[in-house]
Each structure stands twice: as C-alpha cells, then as structure tokens.
Design a protein around this motif. Structure first.
Motif, PDB file in Angstrom:
ATOM      1  N   ALA A  26       0.821  -1.213   0.000  1.00  0.00           N
ATOM      2  CA  ALA A  26       0.000   0.000   0.000  1.00  0.00           C
ATOM      3  C   ALA A  26       0.851   1.257   0.000  1.00  0.00           C
ATOM      4  O   ALA A  26       0.582   2.203  -0.747  1.00  0.00           O
ATOM      5  N   VAL A  27       1.880   1.270   0.816  1.00  0.00           N
ATOM      6  CA  VAL A  27       2.744   2.445   0.904  1.00  0.00           C
ATOM      7  C   VAL A  27       3.455   2.696  -0.417  1.00  0.00           C
ATOM      8  O   VAL A  27       3.653   3.838  -0.817  1.00  0.00           O
ATOM      9  N   ALA A  28       3.796   1.634  -1.120  1.00  0.00           N
ATOM     10  CA  ALA A  28       4.498   1.774  -2.401  1.00  0.00           C
ATOM     11  C   ALA A  28       3.537   1.956  -3.573  1.00  0.00           C
ATOM     12  O   ALA A  28       3.978   2.144  -4.705  1.00  0.00           O
ATOM     13  N   GLY A  29       2.242   1.890  -3.297  1.00  0.00           N
ATOM     14  CA  GLY A  29       1.269   2.030  -4.372  1.00  0.00           C
ATOM     15  C   GLY A  29       1.190   0.806  -5.272  1.00  0.00           C
ATOM     16  O   GLY A  29       0.840   0.893  -6.442  1.00  0.00           O
ATOM     17  N   LEU A  30       1.514  -0.354  -4.712  1.00  0.00           N
ATOM     18  CA  LEU A  30       1.491  -1.605  -5.454  1.00  0.00           C
ATOM     19  C   LEU A  30       0.289  -2.440  -5.041  1.00  0.00           C
ATOM     20  O   LEU A  30      -0.180  -2.341  -3.901  1.00  0.00           O
ATOM     21  N   SER A  31      -0.157  -3.292  -5.930  1.00  0.00           N
ATOM     22  CA  SER A  31      -1.167  -4.271  -5.550  1.00  0.00           C
ATOM     23  C   SER A  31      -0.462  -5.390  -4.790  1.00  0.00           C
ATOM     24  O   SER A  31       0.768  -5.547  -4.874  1.00  0.00           O
ATOM     25  N   GLU A  55      12.216   4.385   3.338  1.00  0.00           N
ATOM     26  CA  GLU A  55      11.515   5.251   4.287  1.00  0.00           C
ATOM     27  C   GLU A  55      10.665   4.408   5.235  1.00  0.00           C
ATOM     28  O   GLU A  55      10.672   4.612   6.444  1.00  0.00           O
ATOM     29  N   LEU A  56       9.941   3.452   4.699  1.00  0.00           N
ATOM     30  CA  LEU A  56       9.058   2.602   5.495  1.00  0.00           C
ATOM     31  C   LEU A  56       9.835   1.772   6.512  1.00  0.00           C
ATOM     32  O   LEU A  56       9.435   1.662   7.671  1.00  0.00           O
ATOM     33  N   ASP A  80      15.109  14.447  -3.377  1.00  0.00           N
ATOM     34  CA  ASP A  80      13.967  14.371  -4.280  1.00  0.00           C
ATOM     35  C   ASP A  80      12.693  14.621  -3.476  1.00  0.00           C
ATOM     36  O   ASP A  80      12.020  13.693  -3.041  1.00  0.00           O
ATOM     37  N   ALA A  81      12.339  15.891  -3.294  1.00  0.00           N
ATOM     38  CA  ALA A  81      11.215  16.280  -2.430  1.00  0.00           C
ATOM     39  C   ALA A  81       9.892  15.714  -2.913  1.00  0.00           C
ATOM     40  O   ALA A  81       9.078  15.275  -2.101  1.00  0.00           O
ATOM     41  N   GLY A  82       9.649  15.715  -4.207  1.00  0.00           N
ATOM     42  CA  GLY A  82       8.388  15.196  -4.727  1.00  0.00           C
ATOM     43  C   GLY A  82       8.179  13.732  -4.376  1.00  0.00           C
ATOM     44  O   GLY A  82       7.093  13.332  -3.962  1.00  0.00           O
ATOM     45  N   ALA A  83       9.209  12.932  -4.523  1.00  0.00           N
ATOM     46  CA  ALA A  83       9.117  11.508  -4.200  1.00  0.00           C
ATOM     47  C   ALA A  83       8.916  11.308  -2.706  1.00  0.00           C
ATOM     48  O   ALA A  83       8.149  10.447  -2.284  1.00  0.00           O
ATOM     49  N   ARG A  84       9.609  12.123  -1.910  1.00  0.00           N
ATOM     50  CA  ARG A  84       9.457  12.011  -0.452  1.00  0.00           C
ATOM     51  C   ARG A  84       8.047  12.389  -0.021  1.00  0.00           C
ATOM     52  O   ARG A  84       7.462  11.732   0.836  1.00  0.00           O
ATOM     53  N   ILE A  85       7.485  13.418  -0.612  1.00  0.00           N
ATOM     54  CA  ILE A  85       6.117  13.825  -0.267  1.00  0.00           C
ATOM     55  C   ILE A  85       5.137  12.729  -0.659  1.00  0.00           C
ATOM     56  O   ILE A  85       4.247  12.371   0.116  1.00  0.00           O
ATOM     57  N   GLU A  89       2.708  10.706   1.858  1.00  0.00           N
ATOM     58  CA  GLU A  89       1.260  10.661   1.667  1.00  0.00           C
ATOM     59  C   GLU A  89       0.757   9.220   1.661  1.00  0.00           C
ATOM     60  O   GLU A  89      -0.285   8.915   2.237  1.00  0.00           O
ATOM     61  N   ARG A  90       1.512   8.317   1.040  1.00  0.00           N
ATOM     62  CA  ARG A  90       1.112   6.909   1.044  1.00  0.00           C
ATOM     63  C   ARG A  90       1.184   6.337   2.449  1.00  0.00           C
ATOM     64  O   ARG A  90       0.303   5.575   2.866  1.00  0.00           O
TER      65      ARG A  90
END
Length: 108
Positions: A26-31, A55-56, A80-85, A89-90
């Motif tokens: 879920a955190v990685a946005g994967l099924s 990060e997790l 890489d701020a965008g990736a960290r944000i 969020e995840r």
C-alpha cells in the motif's frame, strides 16, 4: 529482473516494525499481486519503490537496493522532495486505514 530479492530480510524488517507485506504494498502504491511478484523475484523494484521501502523500513536506500538485487537505490536520493512527499502521503494513507480498522480514532 532483479538479480536476487532477499524476501527473508524484508520480512524480518517488516516484522521488526510490526508491519505486513500488505502495508508495504500500500505504501508503495502496489497491488498485493505486484508485491508478491517482487518477493518471488519475478518483478524488479523501481528506484522510486526503493526510496519508499527505505523510508518505510527506516534503512538507507542503498541497503534496500542491495537486498532487492538492484544496482541504483534512488535517483536524487534524499533531495527528491516530490518523491518524499508522495511516499509520506502513502504512509499517512496506510496509517489512517489502520486507525480506522482499530477504532482508535474517527479518521475520515
């Protein structure tokens, strides 16, 4: 395809943090199916996923990359701020789901 995915190492890190593979997906946005392919070494982990897993699990991206069998940990690293944000969020979404299930809060 990854050279070698150390599923046991990842399972140990998840257990240390009281997390499941489902939370990791879920955190990685994967099924769940996609993460299962990663754990069976049938799908390579992307650089963005390396950063999210690091990060997790609270370990350096290079350590994740080494145990995932990939050579490049993450483009841009910590800057890489965008990736960290997106990763944060995840993580928040996973935590909100867990809180809703536990009945500890009225998260909407």
């Amino acid at each position: 395809m990854a050279l070698f995915f150390d599923a046991a190492w990842f399972d140990e890190r998840l257990a240390e943090r009281g997390l499941s593979r489902e939370a990791m997906a879920a955190v990685a946005g994967l099924s769940g199916a996609d993460l299962a392919l990663v754990f069976k070494d049938q799908r390579e982990v992307s650089a963005a996923e390396v950063a999210v897993f690091a990060e997790l699990l609270g370990v350096p991206a290079a350590e994740i990359a080494a145990h995932a069998g990939v050579s490049t940990p993450a483009p841009g690293g910590e800057s890489d701020a965008g990736a960290r944000i997106a990763a944060l969020e995840r993580r928040v979404a996973v935590l909100e789901t867990a809180l809703k299930r536990s009945g500890l809060t009225d998260v909407k």
